[in-house]
Structures are given as structure tokens and as C-alpha cells.
Design an enzyme around this catalytic site. Structure first.
Site, PDB file in Angstrom:
ATOM      1  N   ASP A  31       0.853  -1.196   0.000  1.00 41.47           N
ATOM      2  CA  ASP A  31       0.000   0.000   0.000  1.00 41.47           C
ATOM      3  C   ASP A  31       0.889   1.246   0.000  1.00 41.47           C
ATOM      4  O   ASP A  31       1.869   1.302   0.742  1.00 41.47           O
ATOM      5  CB  ASP A  31      -0.921   0.041   1.218  1.00 41.47           C
ATOM      6  CG  ASP A  31      -1.941   1.148   1.071  1.00 41.47           C
ATOM      7  OD1 ASP A  31      -2.976   0.914   0.418  1.00 41.47           O
ATOM      8  OD2 ASP A  31      -1.684   2.264   1.565  1.00 41.47           O
ATOM      9  N   HIS A  36      -5.784   5.010   5.966  1.00 35.68           N
ATOM     10  CA  HIS A  36      -5.092   5.816   4.953  1.00 35.68           C
ATOM     11  C   HIS A  36      -3.646   6.070   5.355  1.00 35.68           C
ATOM     12  O   HIS A  36      -3.073   7.100   5.006  1.00 35.68           O
ATOM     13  CB  HIS A  36      -5.835   7.127   4.653  1.00 35.68           C
ATOM     14  CG  HIS A  36      -7.142   6.890   3.968  1.00 35.68           C
ATOM     15  ND1 HIS A  36      -7.219   6.467   2.666  1.00 35.68           N
ATOM     16  CD2 HIS A  36      -8.409   6.963   4.413  1.00 35.68           C
ATOM     17  CE1 HIS A  36      -8.486   6.310   2.340  1.00 35.68           C
ATOM     18  NE2 HIS A  36      -9.230   6.599   3.383  1.00 35.68           N
TER      19      HIS A  36
END
Ligand code: SF4
Length: 949
Positions: free
Chosen positions: A11, A146
Site C-alpha cells: 500500500d 489511509h
């Protein structure tokens, strides 16, 4: 082909979405071996540029955090070492790989596995597949934040769950799925191939079944029998409802009061119930304006359902928006089930195109596909194992899917009816049966008007109707009672016809080989001729439209060309259109011959019945296309307005070309085709009156033809205390657009909005009437506002309407710039929306062809179109815009109108009189700012304004 056991889950956090210009700011990598996390890698990356406010808010990272980090060229080698030659997985992994590739100067060639793609396949029917939503749905402990490492860990857990689901999937489904994934060139194809091999090796007796794998039971005769008997026929005496009895269900101390948490008695709601009951009892037309917060849906649903049950007559409610439909279906109706002491059935009616046709699906599945089609069909395949309804609304469609859906949906023309071998499991039939058994049908304006257009062949017969959001009725009727011929639909039709011709080309009907071969050859030739003729026609239209067309607003410029036009080469376009229609018809005749031959073949070989029916449908569509093209290009019927619409990309090429025809006066059509046939119709909305009368609405929708004694007109004020809750300010500062040069106007607008936002601290909806002005103001203000920690979202610039509305609601100090659709349907209670700014009065452009035609029509009848049409239309929209501010009894805020015409022009008073506030403040923007600050200070409120400086 192997089933990976080790993945590097990746990610990245980045400064934006474009790998060409945006930078990586954080890398999170997790090594997953046999489902276990064995190693982690994390690094912050210095992007060498400040972060945008959006990224700061999203990640919680600050510029200082990254200033201390290493640049990507020093971080990347360690990250690439960690990844090595392993398979890489991630949520929308291609996004991360593109960024890694851009940083490395070469794309990574490791096998890639996308959890987003797999989640869509193995958990069909979710509304959202964002990582945080999936974590919630699947109870993944560590929530997505996030931040790169947290999100990589979440994605690892998600990957484990999804693979487990894949492993338990039925072998038949898995095998079919894998064929499609192979065609789609999906990364999961090799993984599933390994999985299938392993399953067969472990359990060699497993077989691939040929039995149907989709869910849902057969339709049982007698099951779900109707609650009430046959519809009563006209002339019978009706059962009259007692108003008192109806009101006892929803008034003070009523069952509804007991069920609704925070119930507040509203006399307006009770009065509405009485009036709806009266209109049902007396068979009248009721026009009812009800301000926000009255609770109008319950006010009409209670008497309507009771009346339908008492009179054994089916009733219908039609809404304009899906949001209201959903509110009725999931909130109001379940509530009323506990209030109305009798069983009743409700159906959400949708057009046939919303349901999958199992016969067409079977045909699609047994052919070959392009990668994009195959990816969509793979999702349909797994969805079909779970759906009970076959309704496309459950499918999380992505852009481009809608085109492929057209090959699967249950259109009437392609239906084999009783001859269909799937008819007992058919989702279209199930939906129709549910609607036939319902006491109340909930539909939308679109379906209701389509039903009107085809003379009631779509919906089961119904008696009294409520049309909610009725201020949209004229536009909805304009769209559905008109005609259209588009480049996309004719190309799609040609493609489909070509596909069928190719499919049947090899199979000659028994004993008629020579004739078959001629027909097929001629049909192929006619198809090519049609395609060439249309190409020439669209080219001519393009040339004609670019030279002197109107319009040109929006992300893609939209150009409208009114037809017929006076240009010298217009006749050439008409001739070309007529010729193209002739070519379409010629091609259709050959297709018809083909279909007839296949039909004779289907008599002995049942398997061809479906193909024959599909070809007949293509034939019918072809004739319709030719008729529509001729109707529009010849433009003979004076009751219609005709125009061409072209959408141009920023690069200058045309994306879409459509020819349109719309009735100039829908009122007469609506009256003749619909209202005249009805005894009771209730039309309601928060915005039906202009200057205190229903005259404009009645004229536009044909209700002025209903005799006066059959009409009831009623208005109910909102229970909100607008004079306490809302402050209306009218600015004198800003020049009217067009009175000064554009740059001066934009400078004024920029500075005015900037000053207002400084005092409101964001929390503002700015409504524009021009997307071009919106974009320019957005471009100027975005960096200035970020310096004040105010986040700006723009319609068409920062994502879909739903997405930016969600972000606006949930993010502090945010301002939303909206145009067109944002003037209504935005429902943001609480302090997230504390100020509405209207940049201009929302007049429709008189150059919009159908508006232009309507103004001309009024002028022909010696009426002042501006006064009787343009102003009332803008007033209705203005009222809708104003209505965005106060959404609950606790809301407070201000509305600022920047258009000086509201003060300077005589028609301005109609706008002001239509609002629920008695007074307003007028002055320059500095005075307005002071007024807003004073007003906030003087009146203490439940909702705090703590951000106001
Ligand atoms: S009955 Fe008609 S709509 Fe239903 S599956 Fe068969 S062909 Fe399709």
C-alpha cells in the site's frame, strides 16, 4: 499456473492520483506466507513538495513529518529488495504498481493480484468496495486508516478472507468464472486454475455440474396470493374513508407517534392527511405544496394505503429521485406496517431492463468475449449465485458496464414468454408477479411516463396516484414523451446485428442452403453500406454543428444545434439522414429474412428459438431507429422541438452525437394521455407555487384542463421557524454577469466568495448556474482557501456527486461548489452546511433548444415567455436552492444571493415572495459579513458556530 502461497501486500500513500506528476509519500509492505504476516516494511518518503490540504486531512501527515524523511531514490531500493520476485497484492494494486514503476523508471513484472477485483467477485452486491468499508463489513479488526502500513495489514487480512471464500466456491461456478477471468486477462486466472487443479486432485470425484447455479426458487402458482381480490371495475360505489380515523393513526397519541423516536406533532401533516383523504373520497385532483419538514410522505401514504385496502384497488406512488424511493421503501413503509392494522403488500416497480434475462445470459455465457466484457460477466456470474431479485441495482457497476448490461437485460421484445425454458425462474416474471400482487406500487416518474407512452403495458392497472417531487413532471414528460437517435445506440445496434449474423452464418437452415447463403451475404453487405452512410451523416452533422453552434459549457463542451437550421448545407444533411434511414431499413429487411428462416428452423430445433427472437428484436429496434432518424431529421411535426446535441472532449474530438425531439407543449399530452384517464391524482412537492399560485405548474403540466370543481389546491408551511433559523442576505456589490468584462466579474466573484468563506469557515454550499464559471472560480480559490485551512470540493472536479457530498458532510471546514443537480436533493442537516451562496438566479438558458422552442411557442400565442415561463421556472429552482439550508428544526444558517438582479429588476420580488422568510438584509459584502457575524452572536443556537472568527 500455480496457486501462490506467499504475497507481498503493498500500500502506498501518494500526493495525488497521477503517477506522472504526483509523488509517493509513504510505503507499507507486508510479507504474507500461508496467510501469516512474517515481515513488515515501512518508510515515509520526502516528496520534495508541500502536501495538499486534502492529503493532510486524509492521512494525518504534515509537511514536517515528511521533511525529515528520505527521498524516493534512497527509499526505493530497500522496498524493491523486500518485494523481490514475489507475487504482489494490493487493493487496486495497479495504482500502486504504476507509482512504483514511475519511481523506478520501469514497471514491475511481478505477478499482481488485486483484492478490489477479487472482493467484487466473491462478495457481490455491496454498495461500496473501498478498503475501509470492506474492513467494516468483514469485521477486520484493524481498521484502514489511509496510512500505508495499516492499510497493507488490512489488505493482508482481506486477502486471506477472500481466498478462503474462493476456496469454498462451488466448483461449477469456479470453473465458469475462471474461463471468463482468462478472457479478461485477470491476474486471478492462474491462481484459480491452480485452485481448481488442487480441488480436483484432492477430491477427484467432484464433477462440474450442468445444473443451474443461480439462486432463487421457481415461481410457485398460488404462492404469495394477493391480499385482495380482483380489481373492482368502474361504476361501483366506493368505500369512503373517515378522515378522523385516518388521522388517528398518525396524529397526536397515535400508533405512529409511539413508533417514531423523537416524534413531533405537526398540524400541517394532519391537515395534509385530511386533504388527501378528501381527494380520494371525492375522486379529485389534489395539488399540494408542503414545505420541508412537514412529513408529507407519511401524510399521503397513510390515506392512500387505507383507501386502496378498503376499495380493493391498487394505488401507486411515483417519485423523481431514487433517494425518495429508498426513503419510502426502507423507512416509511416498514414504519407504516406497524401502524396500519391490516396486512398490505408493496412492490418497488422497475422497468424490465433492470432485471437480468436468464436466457440471454445463457447465450452470452456460451460465446467468446472481449476482456472488458468478460470482466463484467465474471462479476455477473458470481452475483447470480447470490441474488434473489436479479435486479441490476445490486450489482456494483463500474463505468462501461452499462453497455454490456444491455446484452443481458430482460427487454420485452426479446422475451420468449411461456416458450422460454427459464420462465419459471425468470427474474422479470417474478418482479411482475410481485407488482401484480401489490396493494401499493412505488415507481419513478420515468416508469410511470413510459407506461403512459406505451398505453399502460408496463405497469399493472392502478387507481389513485400520488406524484411526489411533482415539480419535475414537465421535464420527465419532456424526456419520455420525446424521441431520440444517437450515434452510440445505432453503432451498438449495428454491432449487435453483426454479431448475430456472424453467429448464424455457418448454420444453414435444412434444405434451404442456397437461399440462406444469399440472404446472409446480402445482409452483411447492407450492414457495411449502412455503416458507411451513417459515418457520412455524422461527419456532416459534426461539420455543421462546429460552425456556428451554441453552448460550450462543462468539462466536455456540449454543443446544441437547433433543427431545422437555415445554413446553406443543411439540406445536404437532411438528404444524408434520409438516405441513412433508407440504408438502415434495407439492412433490416435482410435481417428480417434471416430471422424468418431461422424461425422455420426453430420449429424442429428448439435451441434456435432464442436466436430467432433475438434477431426479431434487432429487426424491431432497427425499424425504430430508422423511424426516429427520419422523424427528427425531417422535423415535420410542428408540435415538437428538434435539435442535435454533440459532446466534445477537451481535445476537440466528438464523444457523443444525438438527435433529439421533444414535445413543445407536454401539458396537452399529459392531460390527453394520462390525467384524462384518472379519477384521483395527488401532486405534491415543496416547490409548486410561484408568487402564491399554482397557475404556472398547472399550465405546464396540463392540469389547467382539469375542471375547477375537480381540483383541490392546498399549501402547507414548513414547521421550521425560518425567521429565527435563517438569515437571507442580498448583495449589492457584485456586478451582473455580462455587464462588465468577464475577468472583472470573475475577480469580484472570487473575492466575494473568499471573504464569505473566511467568516463561515467553510461549511458552505456555493451554487453556480454555469460550470465554466464554477471551474474558473475553483481554480482561483483552491490555493487561497487551502492557506486558510479550508478545503474546497468541486462538482465534476473532485469525484462523483455522491462522493463529494459524503466528503462535504464528513469533513470539517469544507466548501462545496455545485452546479445544476446541486440546486436540489442535497440534504445536509447540522452545521456541516451552514451557508448557501447562490451566485446567480437560476434562469435556464434561452438557447437550450427545447426552452427556445417553448418561448417561441408562447410568442406565437402573443404571450410574454419571459414572464410566464422563464421567471416562474427560475423561481421554482431558486426555492429549491434556498431549501438546501434548513433541513431540521435545529439547523441555523444564512443564504447569500450574489445576483443584483434580485434587487434591481422588477421580477426580483417574485423570487423574494416565494421564500418562507419574511425579511432580508441587503447591502455590500462587507456589511453582509458584519450582519452574519452579529446575527450569529445575537441569537444563541443549538448548533454551534465555533469556527466563525
Ligand atoms: S421469460 Fe423472457 S425475460 Fe424471462 S428469462 Fe425467458 S426470455 Fe428472458
Amino acid at each position: 499456473m500455480k496457486m501462490e502461497k506467499t504475497f507481498i501486500v503493498c500500500d502506498l500513500e501518494t500526493t495525488g492520483l497521477d503517477p506522472g506528476s504526483d509523488k509517493i509519500i509513504e510505503i507499507g509492505l507486508v510479507r504474507l506466507e500461508e496467510g501469516e504476516v512474517t515481515q513488515q516494511f515501512h518508510a515515509l518518503v520526502n516528496p520534495g513538495q508541500p502536501l495538499s490540504i486534502r492529503i493532510k486531512r486524509l492521512t494525518g501527515l504534515a509537511d514536517d513529518d515528511l521533511a525529515r524523511a528520505l527521498p524516493i531514490r534512497q527509499v526505493l531500493p530497500d522496498a524493491l529488495d523486500f518485494i523481490g520476485g514475489c507475487a504482489v497484492a494490493g487493493h487496486n494494486i495497479q495504482h500502486d504498481l504504476r507509482f512504483l514503476g514511475a519511481a523506478r523508471g520501469q514497471f514491475l513484472s511481478n505477478p499482481a493480484y488485486d483484492t478490489l477485483e477479487l472482493a467484487r467477485l466473491v462478495i457481490p452486491g455491496l454498495a461500496s468496495y473501498r478498503l475501509e468499508k470492506l474492513c467494516k463489513v468483514l469485521n477486520i479488526g484493524t481498521a484502514a486508516t489511509h496510512r500505508a502500513l495499516d492499510d497493507a495489514l488490512c489488505t493482508g487480512s482481506l486477502l486471506n478472507i477472500l481466498i478462503q471464500k474462493l476456496k469454498t466456491m462451488d466448483l461449477t461456478v469456479l470453473t465458469r468464472l475462471n474461463i471468463l477471468l482468462g478472457e479478461a486477462r485477470s491476474g486471478w486466472h492462474s491462481f484459480i486454475t491452480g485452485l481448481i487443479k488442487e480441488r480436483i486432485k484432492t477430491f477427484p470425484v467432484q464433477k462440474i455440474s450442468t445444473a443451474p447455479y443461480w439462486s432463487g426458487a421457481d415461481i410457485q402458482e398460488g404462492q404469495n396470493a394477493p391480499v385482495f381480490g380482483e380489481l373492482r371495475t368502474g361504476g361501483e360505489k366506493k368505500v369512503v374513508l373517515a378522515e378522523k380515523e385516518v388521522c388517528s393513526l398518525a396524529g397526536k397519541n397515535s400508533p405512529l407517534a409511539g413508533l417514531l423516536p423523537g416524534y413531533e406533532y405537526r398540524p400541517q401533516q394532519e391537515a395534509m392527511m385530511r386533504e388527501v383523504t378528501r381527494s380520494l373520497n371525492e375522486e379529485k385532483f389534489l395539488l399540494m405544496e408542503a414545505g420541508t419538514g412537514v412529513g408529507k410522505s407519511l401524510a399521503y401514504l397513510v390515506p392512500l394505503i387505507l383507501w386502496g385496502l378498503a376499495n380493493q384497488e391498487r394505488v401507486l406512488v411515483a417519485t423523481h429521485t431514487i433517494n425518495l424511493q429508498e426513503q419510502l421503501w426502507s423507512k416509511d413503509i416498514p414504519l407504516l406496517a406497524g401502524v396500519i392494522n391490516k396486512p398490505f403488500r408493496v412492490a418497488l416497480a422497475k422497468g424490465r431492463q433492470n432485471y437480468i434475462c436468464l436466457r440471454r445470459w445463457d447465450a452470452v455465457l456460451n460465446s467468446t468475449h472481449q476482456p472488458e466484457e468478460a470482466a463484467f460477466y465474471a462479476r455477473v456470474l458470481t452475483w447470480l449465485t447470490a441474488t434473489a431479485t436479479g435486479d441490476r441495482n445490486e450489482l456494483n457497476m463500474i463505468p462501461g458496464d452499462a453497455d454490456h448490461w444491455l446484452d443481458l437485460c430482460g427487454e420485452a421484445e426479446g422475451c420468449l414468454g411461456q416458450r422460454c425454458r427459464y420462465s419459471r425462474r425468470c427474474y422479470v416474471n417474478k418482479a411482475r408477479k410481485t407488482a401484480e400482487e401489490a396493494n401499493l406500487i412505488i415507481a419513478n416518474h420515468s416508469l410511470l411516463l413510459s407506461d403512459v407512452r406505451v398505453e399502460n403495458r408496463l405497469l399493472p392497472a392502478f387507481g389513485p396516484v400520488v406524484i411526489d417531487e411533482a415539480h419535475h413532471l414537465e421535464d420527465a414528460a419532456t424526456a419520455h414523451l420525446g424521441r431520440q437517435f444517437s450515434q452510440i445506440s445505432v453503432h451498438r445496434w449495428l454491432g449487435l446485428a453483426g454479431k448475430y449474423l456472424a453467429k448464424v452464418a455457418e448454420n444453414a437452415p435444412p434444405g434451404d442452403g442456397a437461399r440462406w447463403s444469399i440472404i446472409n451475404k446480402e445482409a452483411q453487405k447492407a450492414r457495411l453500406e449502412t455503416s458507411e452512410a451513417l459515418k457520412h451523416f455524422f461527419q456532416l452533422l459534426w461539420d455543421l454543428a462546429t460552425d456556428g453552434a451554441s453552448g460550450g459549457d462543462g468539462e466536455y463542451a456540449r454543443i446544441s444545434l437547433r433543427l431545422p437550421c437555415t445554413k446553406s448545407d443543411y439540406q445536404e444533411l437532411v438528404d444524408s439522414g434520409v438516405r441513412s434511414a433508407g440504408f438502415i431499413r434495407n439492412f433490416v429487411e435482410w435481417l428480417k429474412d434471416c430471422a424468418e428462416l431461422i424461425e422455420t428452423w426453430a420449429v424442429s430445433e428448439e435451441v434456435w428459438a432464442g436466436t430467432a427472437r433475438d434477431l426479431q428484436q434487432i429487426v424491431k429496434s432497427g425499424f425504430d431507429l430508422a423511424d426516429d432518424l427520419l422523424f427528427i431529421i425531417e422535423s415535420r411535426d410542428r408540435e415538437f422541438a428538434y435539435w442535435a446535441e454533440l459532446e466534445k472532449s477537451r481535445q476537440g474530438s466528438f464523444k457523443k452525437i444525438s438527435l433529439m425531439a421533444a414535445p413543445v407543449n407536454v401539458g396537452s399530452l399529459l392531460f390527453e394521455k394520462f390525467f384524462k384517464t384518472k379519477k384521483t391524482v395527488v401532486l405534491t412537492s415543496a416547490t409548486l407555487t410561484v408568487n402564491g399560485t399554482f397557475d404556472y405548474f398547472m399550465e405546464r403540466t396540463g392540469l389547467n384542463h382539469v375542471s375547477e370543481e375537480r381540483r383541490i389546491l392546498a399549501s402547507y408551511d414548513s414547521p421550521f421557524e425560518y425567521d429565527r433559523q435563517a438569515l437571507l442576505c442580498l448583495s449589492r456589490d457584485l456586478p451582473a454577469q455580462g455587464e462588465v468584462i468577464e475577468q472583472v466579474y470573475l475577480d469580484h466573484l472570487e473575492n466575494t466568495i473568499y471573504k464569505l468563506l473566511q467568516i463561515t469557515g467553510g461549511r458552505t454550499l456555493v451554487l453556480f448556474t454555469s460550470h465554466r464559471v464554477l471551474r474558473e472560480t475553483y481554480r482561483r480559490l483552491k490555493p487561497r482557501l487551502e492557506e486558510s485551512d479550508i478545503f474546497l470540493l468541486g462538482h465534476g472536479l473532485d469525484g462523483s456527486r455522491t462522493k463529494i457530498l459524503e466528503e462535504f458532510k464528513s469533513t470539517e471546514r469544507t466548501v462545496l461548489f455545485g452546479s445544476s443537480s446541486f440546486w436540489e436533493g442535497v440534504d445536509v442537516p447540522g452545521e456541516a452546511l451552514s451557508c448557501v451562496v447562490m451566485v446567480k438566479l437560476p434562469f435556464m438558458s434561452p438557447s437550450v433548444p427545447v426552452i427556445e422552442a417553448r418561448l417561441e411557442d408562447l410568442a406565437r400565442h402573443e404571450r410574454n415567455g419571459f414572464r410566464v415561463f422563464s421567471v416562474p421556472q427560475a423561481v421554482i429552482r431558486f426555492k429549491q436552492g434556498f431549501g438546501r439550508l434548513i433541513r431540521s428544526g435545529n439547523d441555523r444558517g444564512c443564504v447569500v444571493v450574489l445576483d443584483p438582479r434580485i434587487l434591481d429588476k422588477s421580477y426580483g420580488r417574485y423570487f423574494l415572495r416565494s421564500l418562507p422568510v419574511k425579511s432580508h438584509f441587503r447591502g455590500g459584502i462587507d456589511l453582509i459579513i458584519n450582519k452574519i457575524a452579529d446575527w450569529i452572536e445575537v441569537i444563541p443556537t443549538v448548533n454551534t458556530w465555533q469556527h466563525i472568527k
